[in-house]
Design a protein around this motif. Structure first.
Motif, PDB file in Angstrom:
ATOM      1  N   THR A  94      -5.752 -11.783 -60.979  1.00 25.58           N
ATOM      2  CA  THR A  94      -4.832 -12.640 -61.716  1.00 25.58           C
ATOM      3  C   THR A  94      -4.380 -13.818 -60.857  1.00 25.58           C
ATOM      4  OG1 THR A  94      -4.068 -10.819 -63.100  1.00 25.58           O
ATOM      5  CG2 THR A  94      -2.590 -12.711 -62.856  1.00 25.58           C
ATOM      6  N   GLY A  95      -4.430 -14.985 -61.447  1.00 31.17           N
ATOM      7  CA  GLY A  95      -3.971 -16.212 -60.794  1.00 31.17           C
ATOM      8  C   GLY A  95      -3.663 -17.238 -61.860  1.00 31.17           C
ATOM      9  N   SER A  96      -3.319 -18.433 -61.463  1.00 30.29           N
ATOM     10  CA  SER A  96      -3.137 -19.496 -62.445  1.00 30.29           C
ATOM     11  C   SER A  96      -4.490 -19.815 -63.068  1.00 30.29           C
ATOM     12  CB  SER A  96      -2.555 -20.740 -61.780  1.00 30.29           C
ATOM     13  OG  SER A  96      -3.510 -21.335 -60.911  1.00 30.29           O
ATOM     14  N   VAL A  97      -4.469 -20.350 -64.268  1.00 26.56           N
ATOM     15  CA  VAL A  97      -5.717 -20.709 -64.933  1.00 26.56           C
ATOM     16  C   VAL A  97      -6.500 -21.703 -64.079  1.00 26.56           C
ATOM     17  CG1 VAL A  97      -6.701 -21.847 -66.965  1.00 26.56           C
ATOM     18  CG2 VAL A  97      -4.833 -20.213 -67.234  1.00 26.56           C
ATOM     19  N   GLU A  98      -5.792 -22.628 -63.452  1.00 23.38           N
ATOM     20  CA  GLU A  98      -6.450 -23.631 -62.613  1.00 23.38           C
ATOM     21  C   GLU A  98      -7.132 -22.984 -61.414  1.00 23.38           C
ATOM     22  OE1 GLU A  98      -3.483 -25.243 -65.205  1.00 23.38           O
ATOM     23  OE2 GLU A  98      -3.239 -23.757 -63.586  1.00 23.38           O
ATOM     24  N   ASP A  99      -6.460 -22.029 -60.758  1.00 21.86           N
ATOM     25  CA  ASP A  99      -7.046 -21.375 -59.589  1.00 21.86           C
ATOM     26  C   ASP A  99      -8.244 -20.508 -59.976  1.00 21.86           C
ATOM     27  OD1 ASP A  99      -5.243 -22.565 -57.916  1.00 21.86           O
ATOM     28  OD2 ASP A  99      -3.952 -20.803 -57.689  1.00 21.86           O
ATOM     29  N   LYS A 137       4.015 -12.376 -62.291  1.00 24.55           N
ATOM     30  CA  LYS A 137       4.495 -13.700 -62.722  1.00 24.55           C
ATOM     31  C   LYS A 137       3.358 -14.547 -63.288  1.00 24.55           C
ATOM     32  CE  LYS A 137       6.199 -14.931 -58.721  1.00 24.55           C
ATOM     33  NZ  LYS A 137       5.845 -13.716 -57.946  1.00 24.55           N
ATOM     34  N   LEU A 138       2.120 -14.175 -62.980  1.00 23.51           N
ATOM     35  CA  LEU A 138       0.980 -14.980 -63.400  1.00 23.51           C
ATOM     36  C   LEU A 138       0.206 -14.365 -64.566  1.00 23.51           C
ATOM     37  CD1 LEU A 138      -0.369 -16.020 -59.871  1.00 23.51           C
ATOM     38  CD2 LEU A 138       0.975 -17.405 -61.470  1.00 23.51           C
ATOM     39  N   ARG A 140      -0.813 -13.498 -68.338  1.00 25.40           N
ATOM     40  CA  ARG A 140      -0.815 -14.367 -69.500  1.00 25.40           C
ATOM     41  C   ARG A 140      -1.212 -13.590 -70.755  1.00 25.40           C
ATOM     42  NH1 ARG A 140      -0.815 -19.662 -68.254  1.00 25.40           N
ATOM     43  NH2 ARG A 140      -1.883 -20.297 -70.169  1.00 25.40           N
ATOM     44  N   GLU A 146      -8.580 -20.413 -74.330  1.00 31.30           N
ATOM     45  CA  GLU A 146      -8.405 -20.537 -72.891  1.00 31.30           C
ATOM     46  C   GLU A 146      -9.482 -19.754 -72.152  1.00 31.30           C
ATOM     47  OE1 GLU A 146      -4.358 -20.309 -70.769  1.00 31.30           O
ATOM     48  OE2 GLU A 146      -5.188 -18.275 -70.559  1.00 31.30           O
ATOM     49  N   SER A 283      -2.607 -13.771 -54.849  1.00 27.77           N
ATOM     50  CA  SER A 283      -1.349 -14.283 -54.298  1.00 27.77           C
ATOM     51  C   SER A 283      -0.505 -13.193 -53.660  1.00 27.77           C
ATOM     52  CB  SER A 283      -0.541 -14.948 -55.426  1.00 27.77           C
ATOM     53  OG  SER A 283      -0.211 -13.997 -56.429  1.00 27.77           O
TER      54      SER A 283
END
Length: 377
Positions: A94-99, A137-138, A140, A146, A283
């Motif tokens: 899990t990470g940000s969509v961008e990462d 926190k990340l 979704r 997406e 993260s």
């Protein structure tokens, strides 16, 4: 160039026999019984099994696939190759969509080069209640659009998505994955039995590290484990490191699912092949002590330091599988999950010469990938 491996014990789908095999241009051209008809490289009676196929691996040798760093990823692949893994899927977390998109695009280059067999998204569409070593926190809500953009970043190399069936949007995302040729895997989930069945009906076909990050079996509320075990459409992953799952529970799952539906995985992370210390998974900060990886905050198990040769050896020596069964769950069944069993996963004429030579203690003595020695016995 032709190479004959002689004086070997060879594990084929038909069983283990004394014999020899010939390799030409990276492929197996002959598999024979008894003495070789020509002079060859003598293996002095050692066992030859097909190269291991690991469909769930986050890294090793200090490198973590979720960072997308190509040099570190190559180091991780090289480490696992030395331990017999000749085909590997790189698992993200899990990470940000961008990462995630950035790491996916970078690792796709290694897939283009044949170093990796694909990319696995473990997250971000998983349950907060069962997120384990993923950053809550990340997380979704599943979104088919997406997800489709993330798949595009992989340029055809995204092979698997782990998703929690109970989340809003999950079933549509599973259907999208299936339509895109991506294997949907159910895991990190707090789903009920019925919600899990709905996910399978929508197209999910793999159980991500069964038992781990799932509610336990209950005799009145069976939950996802029972649904995943009993459904013949589902292949189950198991982490056989002696930490994640007790051997008795491995035997139980194997008894139900059998070799055709059971896959051994490592779930390895950056510390694999390294010493104890502090590492990062996505993260999240991870502390490794005595080879066991746990989050610094909260103490959740955070992947493993397992290699496939150890998983294979434990399957025979601790779980009680036969050599033929251990070969199937370490090589052929995972190859079948990836749709690659026509070219890898067993020792057979026409297949790639991906081989592991093992001694009587089932320790790796040599590894060959596509007909070239990585470590020569």
């Amino acid at each position: 160039m032709s190479l004959t491996l002689a004086d070997a014990r060879i594990a084929t789908p038909e069983g283990v026999h004394d014999g020899w095999l010939t390799i030409e241009d990276g492929r197996i051209t002959h598999v024979g019984h008894g003495p070789a008809p020509r002079t060859g490289h003598s293996l002095a009676g050692r066992l030859v099994v097909p190269g291991f196929v690991d469909i769930h691996n986050h890294g090793g040798a200090g490198g973590s696939f979720p960072t997308g760093e190509q040099d570190k990823a190559r180091d991780a692949v090289a480490l696992h190759e030395r331990h017999g893994t000749t085909t590997m899927v790189a698992s993200l977390v899990t990470g940000s969509v961008e990462d995630i998109a950035s790491a996916t695009s970078s690792l796709a280059d290694l897939c283009d080069d044949g170093i990796l067999a694909g990319i696995h998204f473990e997250g971000p569409y998983i349950s907060k209640a069962r997120c384990g070593a993923h950053d809550p926190k990340l997380l979704r809500r599943p979104d088919p659009g997406e997800f489709g953009e993330l798949v595009k970043a992989g340029r055809g190399h995204v092979r698997m998505l782990t998703i929690a069936a109970e989340l809003p949007g999950a079933l549509d995302t599973i259907r999208t994955a299936a339509a895109d040729g991506v294997i949907a895997a159910l895991g990190h989930s707090d789903a009920t039995y019925e919600q899990t069945i709905a996910g399978i009906d929508a197209g999910a076909r793999v159980a991500t590290h069964l038992y781990n990050a799932l509610p336990p079996l209950g005799h009145r509320t069976p939950g996802p484990i029972a649904a995943l075990l009993e459904d013949e459409r589902v292949t189950i992953e198991l982490i056989n490191d002696g930490v994640h799952v007790h051997p008795a529970m491995l035997r139980l799952a194997y008894t139900v699912a059998g070799p055709e539906r059971t896959v051994l995985i490592t779930d390895a992370m950056a510390a694999t092949g390294m010493g104890d210390g502090t590492y990062v998974l996505g993260s999240m900060e991870v502390s490794v002590k005595n080879g066991v990886a746990r989050l610094v905050e909260g103490g959740s198990i955070a992947g493993s330091t397992l290699t496939m040769d150890v998983a294979f050896r434990r399957a025979v020596q601790q779980v009680g599988l036969s050599l033929a069964e251990a070969v199937e769950v370490s090589s052929l069944t995972p190859a079948r999950v990836l749709g690659l069993d026509d070219t890898i996963g067993s020792i057979a004429v026409g297949k790639a010469a991906d081989l592991v030579v093992m001694n009587d203690s089932l320790e790796v003595a040599g590894v060959m990938r596509r007909g070239a020695w990585i470590t020569e016995p």
